[in-house]
Design a protein around this motif. Structure first.
Motif, PDB file in Angstrom:
ATOM      1  N   THR A  42       3.201  -4.149  17.317  1.00 52.99           N
ATOM      2  CA  THR A  42       4.007  -4.670  16.206  1.00 52.99           C
ATOM      3  C   THR A  42       4.016  -3.647  15.087  1.00 52.99           C
ATOM      4  O   THR A  42       3.097  -2.824  14.968  1.00 52.99           O
ATOM      5  N   VAL A  93       3.675 -10.954  11.967  1.00 57.92           N
ATOM      6  CA  VAL A  93       2.280 -10.923  11.515  1.00 57.92           C
ATOM      7  C   VAL A  93       2.122 -11.822  10.294  1.00 57.92           C
ATOM      8  O   VAL A  93       2.865 -11.688   9.324  1.00 57.92           O
ATOM      9  N   ASP A 128      -5.104 -10.987   9.805  1.00 54.76           N
ATOM     10  CA  ASP A 128      -3.693 -10.882  10.128  1.00 54.76           C
ATOM     11  C   ASP A 128      -3.542 -11.292  11.581  1.00 54.76           C
ATOM     12  O   ASP A 128      -4.286 -10.820  12.446  1.00 54.76           O
ATOM     13  N   ASP A 143      -0.784 -11.704  14.739  1.00 59.66           N
ATOM     14  CA  ASP A 143       0.540 -11.566  15.338  1.00 59.66           C
ATOM     15  C   ASP A 143       0.788 -12.854  16.107  1.00 59.66           C
ATOM     16  O   ASP A 143       0.268 -13.047  17.208  1.00 59.66           O
TER      17      ASP A 143
END
Lengths: 864, 154
Positions: A568, A573, A731, A733
């Motif tokens: 990504t 995210v 974070d 995804d």
């Protein structure tokens, strides 16, 4: 022998021991005239039937069969001595006793000195520390130099003349009868010296930390995959492995019991411990949350493999082992070998991490049997796959929790049903269940609770000690429940914890009153002066000036979930923030007679010490990497005012130090060293060191604890409690289910900082293991078989997985503990896991009731 | 078969009886050079990292038979003093089992990049597992080592 007169009870024996209240340090006069620490009059010489051969042998480095031999590479000088080489040229302090502090206890006894005009010999493997660093400072570790030079002797590095290699044949089946074993094909291989089975066990067939239920070698049946069936000694490790493959074992496989809940229902469990307080069935709650949680089986994964060398001494043995608890090992080994404990001497070998994995025996009895049989030194060393099978793991858990709260978020009641899978043998499951039950609601005030905790007996891998010891599993559940309540009531996660935070004078669900807190006088005053001091609220309040880190504008792809996998560039995210609080008991609980022994000898040093006094410290405490050796030297410098400290080898010539576990060694062996130094210091007031050394041995005990009531769970079962709070920022995804932990901020109460660098290292490392449990670490079993016994398939955090860690260390002293300290190694392992999962929930909105959280938990929608 | 190689500056000869014997096994069990550690034997943990003709490799994945005439540097010969000092001073050593491999990897990194960023360090050391430290003090130590090396003549 320098052992207490009372028979040593099995570890964690609940209620089996006298609980005479003891002063913190109690004189142990019977020990004072023990042999000087280095004199070679211990089990080794008695085992060989010979005294010291001559003065040189008596006072020189270890000699004879137990002296490690290291092949000397050509062109390389001998291994550097384990000393800090550079001695700073500082002004010499005056030679004389420091004045005892005004608050010091009076001299405990008048005959504590061992006096002789001859200097004690110092073994070659004693460790000389650099001459600086008191309590509160961060001197250089005495073992660091050898470790960076590659000269530190770990157990797996040891080699002896004429040494054989041992290897273990393990069961491929989780449950089976053994119809027959044919060792002939293995023995037929040239270079194979011995092949032994259960029939060759010289003494008792079983051993165990609490209950001796684990076979040394399987006697007719196996109960887990990896259970030892036979052992081989051969000229090389490769040959020993090939020989083991040629042992013909005729198994009759049986259906394994792999479901811990079914096992409990069938009555197969090691312990059931309820806790009952109030009346949760009639208590009225405005909001109720009920969830089921699961914790996977985590492995300690110390990098140093299980290893050791057994050296026969003619009727006895010297065992070089890397263990967390020498004396417990000895108590388990001797009966199985059919030898008096006095004929076995254990000497600590270098330890490559432990985390609970070295609390149970591994190679010890096997290599001893092979050495006794062959009359030659025998080394055993597991490879990583065998290590995964050859030590216990953290108990996997299934937990059903019901929390009821009033409309303001105050807890009304908690009900919990906790099943821990102990696997095939008892190990420490009994004590783990006690922790899980007594700490089942965490550091929160609740009047009504009904907890049922079991430790199931199954055919899964045996489970026992791992950092956090029963408190990790329930912490994940109760913290998840607190967040669920906060969600239901639209409360901030910190606020719901603050409202329920236990305060001084409150009771745990076991009835134990929260005491032993002296708030840091430098801390900001509680605005609400009417409320009693809450050690948890204090920690939670510290987050107000620790802001959540902002999302950086330009992030390298390595910093995103998926990292260099290039999965990504930021799309999909989402960021989340979560908190976790952990409550851990420090030292051994439930009435166990927990003590440590230290001998300190002060004498005038030679020219190498500038003629200054030198303190020699002798304990059996395991330096597993945590920095305990260093702490001992700091305590000696603090209490005696000397610069020079020498650590004598950790062995069984001194009384037990207890285990390097339960975050207890700073408290216990630190306490014993402190007490012995104080005794020496007091004697020094009236003596001149020029007249001879001064020596004292002290046994240190913490305050007595009580067993948990078997029906109600009530009782002051814990010594000391320690709190840690984590905030995780992640974070996620959400398309691929990949998680990147970007920040971990920790606020921990350690009572008193003894060594800042070592303390930070403990918090960092404990936090990392909690991160591992949160997002990656699990031993996967299928029908009792381990599917991922390698570092390829069992993942532990790498440097890319770990975020920066910010620490806020708080000192709310425990007035009963040495220097006011609070055990610090385990609490961060509890709190980081629920904090990370809470942050992932925050990012995804998913309930997430199982750890480790895997990508499929984040991306696959299950039918509801 | 007999294999001759240069280990930490010394010419050594090893007689091996298995063609598949690893460089790690030869170093440790035949030559008594136990500085390189065996923690997984699968190339996953990095504890056995050595420089082979200057390049970092997991010595458990290299066959000794491949090393004829080659230059091997372990923690003993590959690591400048300031790198070791930095690990000692920064608290980057706990149990220390990963340390020899880490030190070799750090020496390799600093040989290529005299002033690495945190990310550079994380990438370079991603193949070295440490179970004790959580890596924070290791990152501190690498920065300290870089400063130490910059301050001394090369």
């Amino acid at each position: 022998m320098p052992e207490p007169a009372t028979p040593t009870p099995p570890p964690w024996a609940a209620g089996g021991v006298g609980h005479t209240p003891a002063p913190a340090a109690r004189p142990d006069a019977a020990h004072e005239h023990a042999a000087p620490p280095a004199a070679d009059t211990g089990p080794r010489s008695s085992a060989t039937g010979a005294g010291p051969r001559n003065a040189a042998a008596h006072s020189g480095p270890r000699s004879g069969a137990d002296a490690p031999h290291r092949p000397q590479p050509p062109g390389e000088p001998a291994a550097a001595p384990r000393t800090g080489a550079e001695l700073p040229q500082e002004p010499r302090p005056p030679i004389g006793p420091p004045s005892p502090p005004a608050s010091a206890a009076p001299t405990l006894d008048g005959e504590a000195a061992y006096r002789t005009r001859t200097s004690a010999a110092v073994p070659a493997n004693a460790v000389t520390a650099r001459p600086d660093g008191t309590v509160g400072q961060s001197p250089i570790r005495p073992d660091a130099e050898a470790k960076v030079n590659g000269t530190f002797d770990y157990a797996s590095d040891l080699a002896f003349d004429g040494m054989l290699w041992g290897h273990t044949l393990r069961s491929p089946h989780p449950r089976a009868l053994i119809r027959s074993i044919d060792t002939g094909p293995a023995l037929a291989l040239p270079g194979v010296a011995a092949v032994l089975t259960a029939a060759d066990v010289p003494g008792k067939l079983h051993y165990g930390l609490i209950e001796a239920d684990q076979p040394v070698l399987a006697p007719g049946e196996v109960n887990y995959q990896g259970e030892p069936v036979a052992i081989v000694a051969a000229e090389t490790l490769d040959l020993a492995r090939r020989a083991a493959e040629r042992i013909a074992v005729d198994y009759e496989p049986l259906e394994p019991q792999c479901d811990p809940s079914e096992a409990v229902e069938a009555g197969a469990y090691f312990r059931y411990q309820p806790v009952r307080v109030g009346d949760p069935d009639t208590a009225e709650a405005a909001v109720v949350v009920t969830r089921e949680y699961e914790v996977g089986m985590q492995d300690q994964a110390p990098l140093g493999p299980e290893s050791g060398v057994a050296v026969p001494t003619g009727g006895g043995l010297v065992l070089h082992v890397a263990t967390q608890w020498l004396h417990s090992d000895l108590e388990q080994i001797a009966p199985c070998l059919g030898l008096e404990p006095e004929r076995i001497h254990l000497e600590m070998a270098g330890i490559g991490g432990a985390f609970g994995a070295r609390e149970d025996l591994s190679v010890q009895i096997h290599m001893a049997m092979l050495a006794l049989r062959t009359g030659r030194p025998v080394k055993m060393m597991y490879d990583r796959a065998e290590s995964f099978l050859g030590h216990v793991h953290r108990h996997p858990a299934r937990m059903r929790y019901e929390h009821g709260a009033d409309a303001d978020g105050h807890l009304v009641y908690v009900k919990a049903h906790i099943v821990l899978d102990g696997g095939a043998y008892a190990s420490t499951t009994e004590a783990v269940v006690g922790n899980a039950a007594s700490l089942a609601v965490g550091p929160y005030r609740v009047e009504h609770a009904s907890i049922d905790a079991w430790g199931a007996r199954t055919n899964n891998p045996p489970c026992g000690a791992m950092r956090g010891f029963g408190a990790v599993q329930t912490c994940f559940a109760y913290e998840s429940q607190m967040d669920a309540l906060a969600d239901a009531l639209d409360l901030d996660p910190l606020e719901i914890r603050r409202r329920n935070a236990i305060a001084r004078g409150d009771q745990l669900i076991t009835g134990q009153v929260i005491d032993a807190y002296e708030p840091d006088p430098a801390a900001p005053a509680d605005p609400d002066r009417a409320r009693p001091f809450s050690p948890l609220a204090d920690l939670l309040d510290r987050f107000t000036d620790l802001p959540v880190p902002p999302v950086p504008a330009d992030r390298d792809i390595v910093e995103l979930p998926g990292g260099t996998g290039n999965t990504t560039h930021g799309e999909g995210v989402r960021r989340g923030v979560g908190y976790g609080v952990g409550l851990k008991n420090i030292c051994y609980s439930e009435g166990f007679d927990d003590y440590s022994t230290a001998r300190v000898r002060l004498e005038l040093g030679g020219p190498e010490h500038d003629g200054e006094p030198v303190a020699y410290i002798h304990t059996a405490a395991a330096e597993v990497g945590q920095g305990h050796w260093n702490l001992q030297t700091q305590i000696a410098r603090t209490e005696l005012g000397v610069r020079h400290v020498v650590l004598l080898p950790n062995d069984t010539k001194i009384g037990s130090a207890g285990s390097s576990s339960a975050s207890r060694q700073s408290y216990m062996t630190g306490g014993a060293v402190k007490a012995a130094c104080e005794a020496v210091r007091d004697l020094w007031q009236d003596r001149d060191l020029a007249d001879g050394p001064i020596e004292a041995t002290r046994v240190f005990r913490h305050r007595a604890t009580k067993p948990m009531d078997p029906v109600t769970g009530q009782g002051d079962s814990h010594v000391q409690l320690a709190l840690c709070v984590h905030r995780a920022t992640v974070d996620v995804d959400v398309e691929l289910g990949l998680v990147k932990v970007v920040d971990l901020t920790c606020v921990q109460d350690v009572g008193k900082i003894l060594n800042p660098v070592a303390l930070e290292g403990q918090i960092h490392g404990g936090t990392a293991q909690g991160l591992g449990l949160a997002v990656m670490e699990e031993i996967v079993t299928d029908g009792g078989r381990v599917k991922n016994a390698s570092f390829t398939d069992y993942l532990i955090p790498t440097i890319l997985d770990m975020p920066p860690m910010r620490l806020r260390i708080v000192e709310n002293a425990d007035p009963e503990a040495p220097y006011g300290l609070r055990g610090a190694g385990e609490p961060p392992t509890l709190s980081s896991t629920p904090a990370i999962v809470a942050a992932i929930r925050d990012a995804t909105g998913l309930p997430l009731t199982r750890v480790p959280v895997r990508p499929e938990h984040l991306t696959v929608r299950r039918p509801s | 078969m007999k294999v001759t190689m240069r280990v930490d500056g010394a010419d050594v000869a090893a007689e091996i009886d298995r063609p598949g014997e690893s460089l790690l096994a030869t170093l440790r069990d035949r030559l008594g050079r136990t500085g390189s550690k065996n923690a997984c034997e699968q190339g996953e943990c990095g504890s056995c990292t050595v420089l082979l003709d200057g390049a970092p490799v997991c010595s458990c994945l290299v066959a000794t038979a491949q090393c004829e005439g080659r230059d091997v540097k372990t923690v003993v010969g590959a690591v400048p003093r300031p790198v070791r000092d930095a690990f000692v001073q920064c608290g980057a050593v706990q149990c220390g089992f990963c340390t020899p491999g880490l030190l070799v990897s750090v020496a390799d990194l600093l040989g290529r990049n005299g002033d690495p960023s945190d990310l550079d360090i994380r990438e370079a050391l991603a193949g070295n597992l440490c179970r004790c430290t959580g890596y924070e003090k290791i990152i501190d130590a690498v920065h300290t080592a870089a400063a130490g090396l910059a301050g001394e003549p090369r």
